[in-house]
Design a protein around this motif. Structure first.
Motif, PDB file in Angstrom:
ATOM      1  N   PHE A 264       0.862  -1.184   0.000  1.00 16.10           N
ATOM      2  CA  PHE A 264       0.000   0.000   0.000  1.00 16.10           C
ATOM      3  C   PHE A 264       0.895   1.229   0.000  1.00 16.10           C
ATOM      4  O   PHE A 264       1.903   1.281   0.710  1.00 16.10           O
ATOM      5  CB  PHE A 264      -0.905   0.022   1.237  1.00 16.10           C
ATOM      6  CG  PHE A 264      -1.730   1.268   1.352  1.00 16.10           C
ATOM      7  CD1 PHE A 264      -2.911   1.402   0.643  1.00 16.10           C
ATOM      8  CD2 PHE A 264      -1.309   2.325   2.155  1.00 16.10           C
ATOM      9  CE1 PHE A 264      -3.665   2.573   0.728  1.00 16.10           C
ATOM     10  CE2 PHE A 264      -2.055   3.488   2.249  1.00 16.10           C
ATOM     11  CZ  PHE A 264      -3.234   3.613   1.533  1.00 16.10           C
ATOM     12  N   LYS A 265       0.550   2.223  -0.815  1.00 16.95           N
ATOM     13  CA  LYS A 265       1.307   3.459  -0.822  1.00 16.95           C
ATOM     14  C   LYS A 265       0.363   4.641  -1.008  1.00 16.95           C
ATOM     15  O   LYS A 265      -0.679   4.541  -1.670  1.00 16.95           O
ATOM     16  CB  LYS A 265       2.386   3.458  -1.911  1.00 16.95           C
ATOM     17  CG  LYS A 265       1.902   3.230  -3.326  1.00 16.95           C
ATOM     18  CD  LYS A 265       3.088   3.160  -4.305  1.00 16.95           C
ATOM     19  CE  LYS A 265       2.632   2.830  -5.715  1.00 16.95           C
ATOM     20  NZ  LYS A 265       3.777   2.726  -6.664  1.00 16.95           N
ATOM     21  N   ALA A 266       0.757   5.733  -0.398  1.00 13.68           N
ATOM     22  CA  ALA A 266       0.007   6.982  -0.495  1.00 13.68           C
ATOM     23  C   ALA A 266       0.978   8.083  -0.891  1.00 13.68           C
ATOM     24  O   ALA A 266       2.120   8.119  -0.416  1.00 13.68           O
ATOM     25  CB  ALA A 266      -0.665   7.317   0.831  1.00 13.68           C
ATOM     26  N   ASN A 267       0.522   8.962  -1.749  1.00 18.91           N
ATOM     27  CA  ASN A 267       1.404  10.010  -2.267  1.00 18.91           C
ATOM     28  C   ASN A 267       0.647  11.332  -2.326  1.00 18.91           C
ATOM     29  O   ASN A 267      -0.521  11.375  -2.724  1.00 18.91           O
ATOM     30  CB  ASN A 267       1.897   9.638  -3.670  1.00 18.91           C
ATOM     31  CG  ASN A 267       2.826  10.688  -4.263  1.00 18.91           C
ATOM     32  OD1 ASN A 267       3.853  11.015  -3.681  1.00 18.91           O
ATOM     33  ND2 ASN A 267       2.452  11.230  -5.416  1.00 18.91           N
ATOM     34  N   TYR A 268       1.311  12.404  -1.909  1.00 26.77           N
ATOM     35  CA  TYR A 268       0.751  13.754  -2.022  1.00 26.77           C
ATOM     36  C   TYR A 268       1.826  14.667  -2.607  1.00 26.77           C
ATOM     37  O   TYR A 268       2.996  14.607  -2.197  1.00 26.77           O
ATOM     38  CB  TYR A 268       0.302  14.308  -0.669  1.00 26.77           C
ATOM     39  CG  TYR A 268       0.024  15.804  -0.725  1.00 26.77           C
ATOM     40  CD1 TYR A 268      -1.110  16.291  -1.366  1.00 26.77           C
ATOM     41  CD2 TYR A 268       0.926  16.715  -0.180  1.00 26.77           C
ATOM     42  CE1 TYR A 268      -1.345  17.667  -1.453  1.00 26.77           C
ATOM     43  CE2 TYR A 268       0.689  18.077  -0.247  1.00 26.77           C
ATOM     44  CZ  TYR A 268      -0.444  18.549  -0.897  1.00 26.77           C
ATOM     45  OH  TYR A 268      -0.677  19.904  -0.985  1.00 26.77           O
ATOM     46  N   GLU A 269       1.421  15.510  -3.555  1.00 27.49           N
ATOM     47  CA  GLU A 269       2.343  16.465  -4.165  1.00 27.49           C
ATOM     48  C   GLU A 269       1.659  17.821  -4.299  1.00 27.49           C
ATOM     49  O   GLU A 269       0.440  17.896  -4.530  1.00 27.49           O
ATOM     50  CB  GLU A 269       2.798  15.982  -5.547  1.00 27.49           C
ATOM     51  CG  GLU A 269       3.635  14.717  -5.509  1.00 27.49           C
ATOM     52  CD  GLU A 269       3.870  14.118  -6.881  1.00 27.49           C
ATOM     53  OE1 GLU A 269       3.591  14.816  -7.885  1.00 27.49           O
ATOM     54  OE2 GLU A 269       4.313  12.958  -6.964  1.00 27.49           O
ATOM     55  N   TYR A 270       2.458  18.854  -4.149  1.00 29.94           N
ATOM     56  CA  TYR A 270       1.972  20.231  -4.296  1.00 29.94           C
ATOM     57  C   TYR A 270       2.908  20.975  -5.218  1.00 29.94           C
ATOM     58  O   TYR A 270       4.140  20.851  -5.115  1.00 29.94           O
ATOM     59  CB  TYR A 270       1.917  20.941  -2.941  1.00 29.94           C
ATOM     60  CG  TYR A 270       1.641  22.427  -3.036  1.00 29.94           C
ATOM     61  CD1 TYR A 270       0.379  22.894  -3.370  1.00 29.94           C
ATOM     62  CD2 TYR A 270       2.661  23.355  -2.809  1.00 29.94           C
ATOM     63  CE1 TYR A 270       0.126  24.261  -3.459  1.00 29.94           C
ATOM     64  CE2 TYR A 270       2.409  24.719  -2.894  1.00 29.94           C
ATOM     65  CZ  TYR A 270       1.132  25.171  -3.228  1.00 29.94           C
ATOM     66  OH  TYR A 270       0.894  26.521  -3.317  1.00 29.94           O
TER      67      TYR A 270
END
Length: 934
Positions: free
Chosen positions: A165-171
């Motif tokens: 499982f992986k979660a990614n956030y980018e701004y």
């Protein structure tokens, strides 16, 4: 130097391929046959998912578009003006600048439903978090993969064996604090039932706040215009490129464009009188719609009014399940659902209006001037201050369902097979904003006093009840500040819209073996397969949409379908030790255009351990897409500079252009030659170099002329066939060019004569341990020798070195150490010209002609951009985490500003004064990201 690629064209030996699970077939785009130690003769570049993650692009197309072989792609920043075609917001890849519809885009080796009737696949509908690698074949591949693979194939390959499982956030945000965007990704994969059932799923959400105008200081009033001093033979250049140029046929509040009061313009509304102030336009040297100097800044309301970046919201959901019936047979099912909502602005629309002497909003001083001159009306050009800019608010929902089986049979030394059926559907909600009915705005503008002293629309106050417009609210377009919210709401009570449904059904099977039989040099490999495909288009719209004339988006019901039946055979035959022949043939039957044949013949020869030679010859095709075949005449308002037939100079006409399909068009055919060498010296482990020459000769190309081309061919070259496509207000059926106002221009699709592209691709890479870490260097470059288009009517034009740079490159250095990776990217292109057909001169110019127009400046500057990317991987409570920081265009280099665009369209001033598809127009961009995986 570029670490994102595998060794040149050695796809089977890439780290990505090695890491694939043994039970998962390796997909290699260069060939339908996968055989250990074999390299396809067609050049193949591989982008790893790790490199995509390092650069953290806002979308996958931003990354792929930096590759030198990818040129002229459509993005959200370049197609905001695609209103009537509904292509605004689509990210469609383009290899060799031959057109996005000549680049075949695949997902795991299979076609995907398009996101428009024009056949464009939006790559942002693919699950970015599951992309294992992207394979780019820079050569014709129709024999292996079917129609559209004229300039090559871009194959997005998923990690179908992902577990965890992986979660990614980018701004992301620019150095100017604008275009903020957020991206969220969740991905999961697991195996059940003793690893016989494997499930993967991903979800993605992306949102971006756009910028509604070209809000950058570099966007100055630089244009190419017809030289007002030019006379044939007087030694002056026909066209001039200069700064300090603006429009001379409009102003925000209106400018009288003809007659004895020409040059009178309406300024801001005077609060004391409630009517516009008057001014006198100071003309510099002028011709057509442009003036040099004088009051050239008066058009700033229109200037740069197109979107710099679109507003976007994207949602993507993907899932796949595979179940092993036996160790050699797997059943699988796959589903994806994507929704795009985007808003962008085309321009603050300029238009022409007629103001009667008794118009209720006319200043008294202007009314008296008209009476003194005996005028009952004046023609006024305006950029419509107070009326919002026109644009699109599109919504697209794209669904794709896939089911099938694949496996291996104990036959012929192992026979790999797969069968599949997929259904795709794109629901396209095309909604234009701030676009008016021409009849409505004309009625609202023509305002008069009724018997009670109220301002009303004339149509409701005259003696003719048949022209009444219910609820008509007068609008004050005379001057700046008179447009009311009530009038705007009524004006846009109705707007153009259309719903389209694009469907695709594909049933396919493939068989391949690496041991059909043995020859003197080794086993013969064979792949065979077949496919049935059906494409359909259905339009749903109110008849009002095409019974009335709109400013833009005169949608009509485009309906139609076609089917394709095809079969192929591919083989690899060892000739002698180190040499192989790769051949393929495909027969394709289109219900729309008949049967065609494609084929490929390729050779590879390992001359010595360090040198491999490769070469291919192929016949590739593209048949007409749904829009090419079935477009029924979508129309939009535009403007054109019409050359004078009685003297020098030109006249600007506002007209409606109508784009129509053609069910009679035949397939276009391309002959491609590729010759290459791969150098991997044993004395320098980790180093590889390749050079590949390509030559694509395209015949019977499908396309349409632009309105400007049609007018110039008719007026300057007297081509009767093109004159028949021009219709005048008073003489609609004239077959010769006239000095009359142009009303409409037809732009039908047809088979052009030919297009030819040739050049050389270079790749070099070097990997080595350095100190405590590992260093990877890469250089990729493309040199275009020619990109010549011959429409069959006029003189061939060559884009190489002009709109398509002669040299483009990408250099990368990457260093990995103990969980930390830093990558430095240098990318750019060389200096060039605006148009290869221009002849540069200032005085003593030769006689200008359509194939050699004289101009005072033809220079286009090259550009170099520096990007940096940093990734740090660490552990938190047993969970792997990554922190990412990327800076694109570190030096904040502005684009080169020059007189881009045509000389006559009414949208030229609204767009950036540069090539937005070539230069970086956003400036320095920062991206921050964090991800967790376990």
């Amino acid at each position: 130097m570029l670490s994102l690629f595998s060794a040149p064209a050695i796809a089977q030996e890439t780290p990505e391929a090695e890491e694939s699970a043994p039970s998962s077939p390796i997909i290699v785009t260069g060939s339908r046959i996968v055989r250990d130690g074999y390299d396809a003769p067609t050049p193949l570049s591989v982008i790893s998912g790790e490199e995509i993650n390092t650069e953290a692009p806002a979308n996958i197309s931003d990354f792929v578009n930096t590759l030198p072989a990818v040129a002229g792609s459509q993005t959200g920043a370049t197609n905001q003006g695609s209103l009537s075609s509904s292509n605004a917001g689509i990210n469609a890849l383009n290899l060799r600048s031959l057109g996005s519809n000549r680049t075949l885009v695949l997902l795991d080796g299979r076609r995907s439903v398009t996101s428009s009737a024009a056949g464009l696949v939006d790559v942002n509908t693919f699950p970015q978090s599951l992309i294992e690698r992207v394979e780019v074949v820079t050569g014709g591949a129709s024999a292996a993969y079917g129609s559209d693979a004229v300039s090559g194939v871009v194959n997005f390959i998923l990690d179908r064996d992902y577990e965890g499982f992986k979660a990614n956030y980018e701004y992301g945000v620019t150095t100017y604090g604008d275009i903020p965007n957020h991206k969220f990704e969740l991905t999961a994969g697991t195996s059940l039932l003793n690893d016989r059932l494997h499930i993967i799923a991903s979800g993605e959400y992306f949102t971006q706040k756009g910028v509604d105008t070209i809000d950058r200081d570099w966007n100055t009033h630089t244009f190419i215009m017809n030289n007002p001093y030019y006379e044939p033979g007087n030694g002056q250049p026909e066209r001039i490129w200069a700064s300090g140029i603006g429009e001379a046929i409009l102003s925000p509040g209106g400018l009288v464009t003809s007659g004895p009061l020409k040059g009178t313009y309406f300024g801001a509304i005077d609060p004391a009188t409630g009517r516009a102030t008057l001014g006198e336009f100071a003309y510099g040297p002028s011709t057509g719609r442009y003036t040099i100097g004088g009051d050239y800044l008066l058009d700033d309301y229109h200037f740069g009014s197109a979107s710099l970046a679109p507003h976007e919201d994207r949602i993507g959901i993907f899932g796949r399940a595979g179940f092993e019936i036996t160790p050699n047979i797997e059943l699988f099912a796959q589903v994806s659902w994507n929704q795009y909502k985007g808003r962008s602005y085309y321009q603050q629309t300029p238009s022409s209006m007629t103001i009667a002497v008794d118009n209720a909003y006319l200043p008294d001083a202007m009314r008296q001037m008209m009476i003194d001159e005996g005028l009952t009306s004046v023609t006024v050009g305006t950029s419509n201050a107070g009326i919002p800019a026109a644009g699109s608010n599109n919504k697209r929902t794209v669904e794709r369902y896939l089911a099938g089986a694949e496996g291996t049979l104990d036959f012929l030394g192992g026979l790999d097979w797969d069968v599949s059926y997929q259904m795709g559907r794109a629901d396209l909600n095309q909604d234009l904003i701030n676009t008016w009915l021409n009849s409505r705005i004309n009625a609202m503008t023509d305002a008069v006093y009724d018997d009670s002293g109220n301002i009303v629309c004339r149509v409701n106050d005259d003696a003719d009840p048949t022209n009444d417009l219910a609820g008509c609210i007068p609008i004050n377009r005379i001057g700046i500040g008179g447009v009311t919210d009530e009038a705007v709401d009524y004006l846009f009570e109705l707007t153009p819209f259309r719903e389209q449904i694009v469907k695709q059904e594909v049933a396919a099977f493939n068989f391949s073996t690496n041991n059909l039989f043995d020859m003197w040099a080794g086993p013969v490999s064979l792949a065979i397969g077949g496919e049935y495909r059906k494409e359909s288009l259905k339009s749903i719209l109110d008849p009002l949409q095409y019974e009335e004339t709109w400013l833009y988006g005169n949608y009509k019901p485009d309906n139609g379908s076609y089917n394709v039946k095809e079969a192929y055979l591919e083989t690899i035959i060892p000739l002698f030790e180190g040499a192989d022949f790769n051949g393929a043939v495909r027969v394709t039957d289109y219900s729309s255009s008949g049967t065609v044949y494609t084929y490929k013949a390729g050779l590879t020869w390992q001359v010595i351990d360090a040198i491999k030679l490769r070469g291919t010859y192929s016949r590739d095709i593209r048949a007409g897409n749904l829009l090419d075949l079935f477009a029924s005449g979508t129309a939009r308002t535009n403007a054109i500079s019409r050359p004078s037939l009685t003297g020098s100079g030109s006249t600007s006409d506002q007209f409606v252009q109508s784009a129509t399909g053609n069910p009679q068009i035949g397939p276009e055919k391309a002959d491609t030659i590729g010759l290459g060498v791969v150098f991997t010296p044993g004395f320098l482990p980790g180093f590889a170099f390749s050079a590949d020459y390509f030559n694509i000769d395209l015949k019977d190309a499908i396309g349409a002329l632009s309105a400007e081309q049609t007018v110039l061919f008719c007026f300057e070259q007297k081509i009767a066939e093109q004159c028949l496509n021009i219709h005048y207000e008073d003489f609609p059926d004239s077959a010769v060019p006239l000095d009359e106002d142009i009303a409409t221009i037809d732009l039908p699709v047809f088979n052009f004569a030919k297009q030819k592209v040739s050049g050389i691709d270079f790749e070099a890479s070097y990997r080595t341990p350095l100190g405590p870490g590992d260093l990877a260097l890469r250089a990729v470059a493309s040199h275009y020798i020619e990109n010549v288009s011959d429409d069959g009517f006029s003189y061939p034009t060559d884009e190489a070195g002009a709109g398509l740079p002669s040299w483009s490159y990408r250099l990368t250095a990457s260093y990995d150490y103990n969980g930390f990776r830093t990558t430095i990217v240098g990318r750019g292109f060389d200096d060039g010209v605006i148009d290869n057909a221009y002849v540069v001169c200032s005085i003593n110019c030769p006689l200008s002609s359509p194939d050699a127009r004289t101009v005072n400046n033809n220079y286009r500057a090259g550009s170099f951009y520096l990007d940096t990317n940093f990734v740090y991987e660490f552990q938190v409570a047993g969970v792997t985490a990554q922190a990412k920081f990327a800076v694109k265009n570190v030096l904040n280099k502005d684009p080169y500003v020059y007189g881009a665009g045509s000389t006559g369209g009414n949208n030229v001033a609204a767009y950036a004064r540069t090539n937005i598809g070539l230069y970086d127009v956003y400036g320095r961009t920062f991206r921050l990201g964090v991800s967790f995986e376990y």
